[in-house]
Design a protein around this motif. Structure first.
Motif, PDB file in Angstrom:
ATOM      1  N   ASP A   1       0.841  -1.226  -0.109  1.00  0.00           N
ATOM      2  CA  ASP A   1      -0.047   0.038  -0.157  1.00  0.00           C
ATOM      3  C   ASP A   1       0.778   1.374   0.042  1.00  0.00           C
TER       4      ASP A   1
ATOM      5  N   ASP B   1       0.302   4.993  -1.646  1.00  0.00           N
ATOM      6  CA  ASP B   1      -0.929   5.137  -2.222  1.00  0.00           C
ATOM      7  C   ASP B   1      -1.870   5.871  -1.286  1.00  0.00           C
TER       8      ASP B   1
ATOM      9  N   ILE C   1      -5.663   4.545  -0.469  1.00  0.00           N
ATOM     10  CA  ILE C   1      -6.261   3.285   0.066  1.00  0.00           C
ATOM     11  C   ILE C   1      -7.508   3.617   1.271  1.00  0.00           C
TER      12      ILE C   1
ATOM     13  N   ARG D   1      -9.255  -1.175   4.857  1.00  0.00           N
ATOM     14  CA  ARG D   1      -7.719  -1.586   4.180  1.00  0.00           C
ATOM     15  C   ARG D   1      -6.613  -1.230   5.377  1.00  0.00           C
TER      16      ARG D   1
END
Ligand code: IPE
Ligand code: IPE
Ligand code: MG
Ligand code: MG
Length: 323
Positions: free
Chosen positions: A161, A164, A167, A171
């Protein structure tokens, strides 16, 4: 705890714990020292420094409290093993996060390099299982192994992840569950693995999740003297946590930042922008709710009143540390 400022029920609980808990915590310390000694000079200095740098020893305390005063050797062993796994994961985590500071001191990866840090983490991991294996605590080995696998999966998910900004909160929570809550959950049952007390497991899981949420708030607020690391450390290694996930909804310009191009000053400035949106209160409140639910689960467990109160004090302490 300052005994003059806490109400009598709390002092009573602390006195009750005083009769047995400090001695067992000391036994854990002694074992930790003994376990990392005698495995070659290449690892001795760094492994010893990891131990000596301290740490709150929260997980071993949870092991001992959950298992209670009647639990014997198996609980001390489990408490030692869980702290070893915790330390191993921190040493490896600092490699993955390229972290310069831990507990106010240079990390092993910063001081001695990546190869040494990986080897020291491996040593700590293997000593944890050696400790559990001493008297054949098979269920304990399984519990700790499951938690360790969770940790590894959580760290992998976090790398996947990384950088990013898109997200989701779900998550993120899934990552926290794996990388932190699993070990807390394990701590609350491993000392007395045959009790089958599911409520204790639920308690540990909720507390662990809240603990990570609050750690992530601390990464934004600092101050470094208190946290032992710089503000914005998570941002610098690309880790997007709940404060930023929520803040980018309120301040859309936060959705435009390029996490790959941050330096320490810019990261601190982003921490200020996250704080300005007011989301930290929201994250703290959510963590508080999780702790409340964890305590409610505890009250459904079959443990005695003294242990119940002690574990509630630990849970409150986790929240207080961050308020
Ligand atoms: C740090 O845990 C890693 C997280 C799960 C956030 P602790 O804050 O318990 O680390 P020490 O042992 O007290 O340094
Ligand atoms: C916790 O995550 C690390 C592990 C559970 C291994 P963090 O990366 O947030 O922990 P700190 O902030 O480095 O202590
Ligand atoms: Mg880290
Ligand atoms: Mg952190």
């Amino acid at each position: 705890v300052n005994r003059t400022t806490v109400p009598p029920p709390v002092t009573m609980v602390l006195d009750a714990a005083d009769a047995w808990l400090p001695a067992r915590m000391e036994a854990v310390e002694e074992r930790l020292r003994a376990l990392v000694e005698g495995h070659g000079s290449a690892l001795a200095a760094d492994a010893g420094a990891t131990l000596a740098a301290g740490g709150k020893r929260l997980r071993p305390m949870l092991v001992l409290l959950s298992a209670g005063p009647g639990a014997g050797e198996a609980a001390v062993r489990a408490a030692t093993a869980i702290e070893l796994v915790h330390m191993a994961t921190l040493v490896h985590d600092d490699v993955l996060d390229a972290a310069p500071l831990r507990r106010g001191r240079p990390t092993i990866v910063a001081r001695s390099g990546r190869a040494r840090a990986l080897a020291v983490g491996d040593l700590l991991f293997s000593r944890a299982f050696a400790e559990l294996g001493k008297d054949g605590g098979r269920r304990q080995v399984e519990l700790l192994s499951r938690a360790s696998v969770g940790l590894a999966l959580g760290e992998l998910a976090q790398r996947r992840d990384a950088f990013d900004l898109g997200i989701s909160a779900d998550r993120y929570l899934e990552r926290c569950e794996l990388k932190t809550a699993r070990l807390f959950e394990c701590a609350c049952v491993i000392g007395d693995p045959d009790s089958g007390d599911e409520a204790l497991e639920v308690f540990g899981q909720g507390l662990g999740l809240a603990f990570q949420l609050l750690d992530d708030v601390l990464d934004v607020t600092g101050p470094p003297e208190r946290t032992g690391k710089a503000r914005g450390t998570d941002l610098l290694d690309g880790t997007v946590t709940l404060p930023l996930i929520l803040a980018r909804e309120r301040d859309h310009s936060l959705g435009e930042i390029d996490l790959r191009r941050l330096d320490a000053d810019v990261a601190e400035a982003i921490c200020d922008r996250i704080t300005a949106t007011g989301v930290l209160e929201e994250v703290r409140a959510y963590a508080g709710e999780r702790v409340g639910a964890a305590k409610a689960a505890l009250r459904r467990s079959s443990i005695d009143a003294e242990r119940l109160q002690l574990l509630e004090l630990v849970a409150d302490g986790v929240v207080e540390r961050y308020s």
